[in-house]
Design an enzyme around this catalytic site. Structure first.
Site, short mmCIF file in Angstrom:
data_model
loop_
_atom_site.label_atom_id
_atom_site.label_comp_id
_atom_site.label_asym_id
_atom_site.label_seq_id
_atom_site.Cartn_x
_atom_site.Cartn_y
_atom_site.Cartn_z
N GLY A 67 0.14 9.30 -13.70
CA GLY A 67 1.43 8.16 -15.10
C GLY A 67 2.48 7.90 -14.59
O GLY A 67 2.80 7.70 -13.04
N GLY A 121 4.59 2.47 -5.88
CA GLY A 121 4.14 3.51 -5.19
C GLY A 121 1.86 3.41 -4.91
O GLY A 121 1.30 3.68 -4.47
N HIS A 122 2.40 3.73 -6.85
CA HIS A 122 0.70 4.11 -7.37
C HIS A 122 -0.17 3.16 -7.57
O HIS A 122 -1.79 3.13 -6.83
CB HIS A 122 0.97 4.49 -8.59
CG HIS A 122 1.59 5.88 -9.34
ND1 HIS A 122 2.78 5.61 -10.19
CD2 HIS A 122 1.42 6.67 -9.07
CE1 HIS A 122 3.27 6.65 -9.67
NE2 HIS A 122 2.24 7.85 -9.70
N GLU A 177 2.21 10.00 0.93
CA GLU A 177 2.45 10.13 1.66
C GLU A 177 4.21 10.75 1.50
O GLU A 177 4.68 10.94 2.17
CB GLU A 177 2.80 9.54 3.03
CG GLU A 177 1.35 9.09 4.19
CD GLU A 177 1.63 8.29 5.12
OE1 GLU A 177 2.43 7.76 5.26
OE2 GLU A 177 0.49 8.09 5.79
N LYS A 178 4.80 10.04 -0.02
CA LYS A 178 6.28 10.20 0.38
C LYS A 178 6.01 11.82 -0.60
O LYS A 178 6.32 12.63 -0.44
CB LYS A 178 6.15 9.79 -1.62
CG LYS A 178 7.02 10.30 -2.50
CD LYS A 178 8.02 9.84 -2.12
CE LYS A 178 9.29 10.51 -2.99
NZ LYS A 178 8.58 11.46 -4.21
#
Ligand code: PAF
Length: 279
Positions: A33, A38-39, A150-151
């Site tokens: 959540g 980015g999500h 990739e974070k």
């Protein structure tokens, strides 16, 4: 109509079986959540490879240590559902803790090797929790493909390893890190930063950039890392867990000729930020 939220493996399977029966390819985007762009990039990338996209929302207690931010981790299911739906997500799976870890739960998935490096040293419980919950999600949803940012580079390598080792029949896709215009990687934990800390935060990305540039100029890795660590502390970070050049897949210390990934984890006040980049 608002996006459907299912909360049990049985309900999830019923919906997915219908889609699968109709020949549709299914993507899973696992999240905790606190959805940010980015999500949403993961959802958008999913739509390029699958017919249906499921996002899971589950703040997984087993990947937090007692002193970490489990209770304060940002939660806003209704807000998350709205933005996930707008990005093209078709279904949300949001089980509760008792559903994922019923009383008597006793199984852990442990990936060895890469989990003993970097995050594994500073958060020893973390990868056991991630590997266990991700394996459960893969079994419950049986997706054709799952997407990870990739974070969390080391997490992505751990997930690739467990899928390979357990012969899980799905594809794993890594999606590049989304950044603010000043370079700060998007993270749900950025919400914890004060205005003053937020102004300092891009120094972590700059430190990664310095190491990459130094290695390109043939500066020895240890020298490059030490200089970047000093610069990061001078910029205002309080302490550094690691800031280091590694083999991109094994995460062992980098040697000339290896595929390069530079990774860092450091504290701004109580907030721990992580970031990484390739060559
Ligand atoms: O990256 C995350 O948000 C979490 O570690 C994940 C993969 C959803 C597992 O809880």
């Amino acid at each position: 109509m608002a996006i459907e939220i299912v909360r049990t493996p049985g309900h999830l399977r019923a919906t997915l079986n219908a889609w699968r029966g109709a020949g549709q390819r299914i993507a899973l985007v696992p999240t905790m959540g606190a959805i940010h762009q980015g999500h949403l990039d993961l959802v958008i990338a999913s739509r390029l490879t699958a017919d249906k996209v499921i996002a899971s929302i589950f703040v997984n207690p087993t990947q937090f240590a007692a002193h970490e931010d489990l209770s304060s981790y940002p939660r806003d299911e209704a807000g998350d559902a709205r933005v996930l739906e707008a990005a093209g997500c078709n279904l949300i799976y949001a089980p509760n803790v008792e559903t994922m870890y019923p009383s008597g739960f006793a199984t852990t998935i442990q990936v060895s090797g890469i989990t003993q490096e970097l995050e594994g040293i500073f958060r020893p419980h973390f990868f056991g929790g991630v590997a266990t919950i991700v394996t459960k999600l893969f079994i419950q949803a049986a997706p054709d493909v799952a997407l990870f940012g990739e974070k969390d580079w080391q997490q992505l390598q751990v997930v690739r390893a467990l899928v390979r080792d357990l012969d899980l029949p799905l594809e794993i896709i890594g999606v590049p890190t989304r950044r603010e215009s000043d370079g700060l990687a998007l993270s749900s934990r950025n919400a914890y930063l004060s205005a003053e800390q937020r102004a300092v935060a891009p120094a972590l990305k700059h430190a990664l950039d310095h190491i990459c540039a130094a290695l390109e100029n043939k500066v020895p890795a240890l020298e490059a890392e030490t200089a970047a660590q000093q610069a990061l502390l001078k910029a205002g970070f309080g302490s550094i867990d690691y800031l280091t050049a590694r083999h991109a897949e094994t995460l062992m210390p980098w040697k000339s000729g290896d595929p390069l990934r530079v990774l860092g984890a450091a504290f701004l006040g109580k907030t721990r930020l992580i970031d990484n980049r390739g060559a």
